[in-house]
Design a protein around this motif. Sequence first.
Motif, PDB file in Angstrom:
ATOM      1  N   ARG A 194       0.831  -1.215   0.000  1.00 16.93           N
ATOM      2  CA  ARG A 194       0.000   0.000   0.000  1.00 16.93           C
ATOM      3  C   ARG A 194       0.860   1.257   0.000  1.00 16.93           C
ATOM      4  O   ARG A 194       0.606   2.197  -0.754  1.00 16.93           O
ATOM      5  CB  ARG A 194      -0.931  -0.005   1.215  1.00 16.93           C
ATOM      6  CG  ARG A 194      -1.779   1.249   1.323  1.00 16.93           C
ATOM      7  CD  ARG A 194      -2.740   1.171   2.499  1.00 16.93           C
ATOM      8  NE  ARG A 194      -2.057   1.023   3.765  1.00 16.93           N
ATOM      9  CZ  ARG A 194      -1.486   2.033   4.432  1.00 16.93           C
ATOM     10  NH1 ARG A 194      -1.513   3.269   3.934  1.00 16.93           N
ATOM     11  NH2 ARG A 194      -0.888   1.818   5.595  1.00 16.93           N
ATOM     12  N   GLU A 206       0.865   3.994  -3.010  1.00 18.20           N
ATOM     13  CA  GLU A 206       0.468   5.359  -2.659  1.00 18.20           C
ATOM     14  C   GLU A 206       1.571   6.359  -3.006  1.00 18.20           C
ATOM     15  O   GLU A 206       1.298   7.459  -3.502  1.00 18.20           O
ATOM     16  CB  GLU A 206       0.154   5.453  -1.162  1.00 18.20           C
ATOM     17  CG  GLU A 206      -1.193   4.858  -0.790  1.00 18.20           C
ATOM     18  CD  GLU A 206      -1.488   5.033   0.696  1.00 18.20           C
ATOM     19  OE1 GLU A 206      -0.733   5.749   1.377  1.00 18.20           O
ATOM     20  OE2 GLU A 206      -2.471   4.446   1.173  1.00 18.20           O
ATOM     21  N   LEU A 208      -8.161   9.102  -1.570  1.00 20.44           N
ATOM     22  CA  LEU A 208      -7.121   8.488  -0.738  1.00 20.44           C
ATOM     23  C   LEU A 208      -7.703   7.427   0.188  1.00 20.44           C
ATOM     24  O   LEU A 208      -7.118   6.353   0.363  1.00 20.44           O
ATOM     25  CB  LEU A 208      -6.399   9.563   0.068  1.00 20.44           C
ATOM     26  CG  LEU A 208      -5.394  10.420  -0.698  1.00 20.44           C
ATOM     27  CD1 LEU A 208      -4.947  11.608   0.147  1.00 20.44           C
ATOM     28  CD2 LEU A 208      -4.194   9.586  -1.130  1.00 20.44           C
ATOM     29  N   PHE A 222       1.384   7.118  -6.602  1.00 21.49           N
ATOM     30  CA  PHE A 222       0.183   7.853  -7.003  1.00 21.49           C
ATOM     31  C   PHE A 222       0.139   9.291  -6.468  1.00 21.49           C
ATOM     32  O   PHE A 222      -0.475  10.168  -7.079  1.00 21.49           O
ATOM     33  CB  PHE A 222      -1.067   7.126  -6.507  1.00 21.49           C
ATOM     34  CG  PHE A 222      -1.430   5.898  -7.291  1.00 21.49           C
ATOM     35  CD1 PHE A 222      -0.573   5.371  -8.238  1.00 21.49           C
ATOM     36  CD2 PHE A 222      -2.638   5.257  -7.078  1.00 21.49           C
ATOM     37  CE1 PHE A 222      -0.908   4.231  -8.964  1.00 21.49           C
ATOM     38  CE2 PHE A 222      -2.993   4.122  -7.795  1.00 21.49           C
ATOM     39  CZ  PHE A 222      -2.120   3.612  -8.734  1.00 21.49           C
ATOM     40  N   ASN A 223       0.764   9.537  -5.322  1.00 24.28           N
ATOM     41  CA  ASN A 223       0.585  10.820  -4.629  1.00 24.28           C
ATOM     42  C   ASN A 223       0.927  12.058  -5.455  1.00 24.28           C
ATOM     43  O   ASN A 223       0.226  13.077  -5.341  1.00 24.28           O
ATOM     44  CB  ASN A 223       1.370  10.822  -3.318  1.00 24.28           C
ATOM     45  CG  ASN A 223       0.630  10.103  -2.199  1.00 24.28           C
ATOM     46  OD1 ASN A 223      -0.587   9.952  -2.252  1.00 24.28           O
ATOM     47  ND2 ASN A 223       1.367   9.653  -1.192  1.00 24.28           N
ATOM     48  N   LEU A 233      -8.476   4.338  -1.950  1.00 23.24           N
ATOM     49  CA  LEU A 233      -7.254   3.629  -2.313  1.00 23.24           C
ATOM     50  C   LEU A 233      -6.678   2.872  -1.123  1.00 23.24           C
ATOM     51  O   LEU A 233      -6.279   1.698  -1.250  1.00 23.24           O
ATOM     52  CB  LEU A 233      -6.222   4.622  -2.844  1.00 23.24           C
ATOM     53  CG  LEU A 233      -6.454   5.170  -4.252  1.00 23.24           C
ATOM     54  CD1 LEU A 233      -5.478   6.299  -4.551  1.00 23.24           C
ATOM     55  CD2 LEU A 233      -6.313   4.064  -5.288  1.00 23.24           C
ATOM     56  N   GLN A 234      -6.644   3.501   0.028  1.00 23.88           N
ATOM     57  CA  GLN A 234      -6.082   2.849   1.214  1.00 23.88           C
ATOM     58  C   GLN A 234      -6.887   1.617   1.585  1.00 23.88           C
ATOM     59  O   GLN A 234      -6.318   0.566   1.928  1.00 23.88           O
ATOM     60  CB  GLN A 234      -6.026   3.845   2.371  1.00 23.88           C
ATOM     61  CG  GLN A 234      -4.983   4.935   2.187  1.00 23.88           C
ATOM     62  CD  GLN A 234      -5.094   6.045   3.216  1.00 23.88           C
ATOM     63  OE1 GLN A 234      -6.022   6.072   4.028  1.00 23.88           O
ATOM     64  NE2 GLN A 234      -4.159   6.977   3.186  1.00 23.88           N
TER      65      GLN A 234
END
Length: 249
Positions: A213, A217, A237, A220-221, A240-241
């Motif tokens: 994860r 992330e 967010l 993607f951030n 996604l998480q």
Amino acid sequence: MDEKFLGTIPLRTWRWLGVNDVKASAQIEEQIIDVPDGETQILAEVNTGAENIARRIKITVGAGAKVEFISADAGSGDYSADVEIDLHGDDSAADLEAVYLGDGSRHLDFNYVIRQRGKRTKANMNVRGALNDTCDKIFRGTLDFQRGAKGSTGRELEEVIILSSGTRNRSVPLMLAAEDEVDGHHAVSVGRLDSEKIFYLMSRGLDKSEATRLIVEAAFNPVIDRIPDENLRGELLATLQRRLSNARN
């Protein structure tokens, strides 16, 4: 409802890949957007829903104008997007930034085209994704330098993280040039998670799911941070998480 084709590559050479035979699994939603001369617009499309979605978006950019188009797909239904940006005016510019998470048995179909018609236009296409389970994804990205686009530049990159051996990924970067005084580059990077990064994070007390994860992330951030609506960023967010925490890899 009749199925409709959403996006195709304009070259017969690529037909053997089967990427021109995809039909939208939902009613196509269409948008036409004009960015007038000298203006800058930031547009964001975020999907976190469960329904099947198909979108066709056409954007025309005037002289000295700029569009920033940000797309984020973390839904659980099938998703299709056909985005065409026409840099019609001289000195116009486009930044297309996109992220996607494909899992379950989802079908994802992306067709992104930036046509550069004016002189000294600038195009940037940056797409990042992660695929898990038995997701089937197609990406077509086209930089199209048309006659008269002297002095124009274009960059295109897709980066794909494969989280499961059951996924199917088809990436087709394409660059067309009808003008000789242009500078264009395109590339695709596809690979599994870096085992050294996974090992390092697990050595710090994280399990494999948590390490995965964090890595996704982090990729993607940079795109997510560009979404101007704080509520949309938060919703994306959180989705996604949750989905990455439940991922099997």
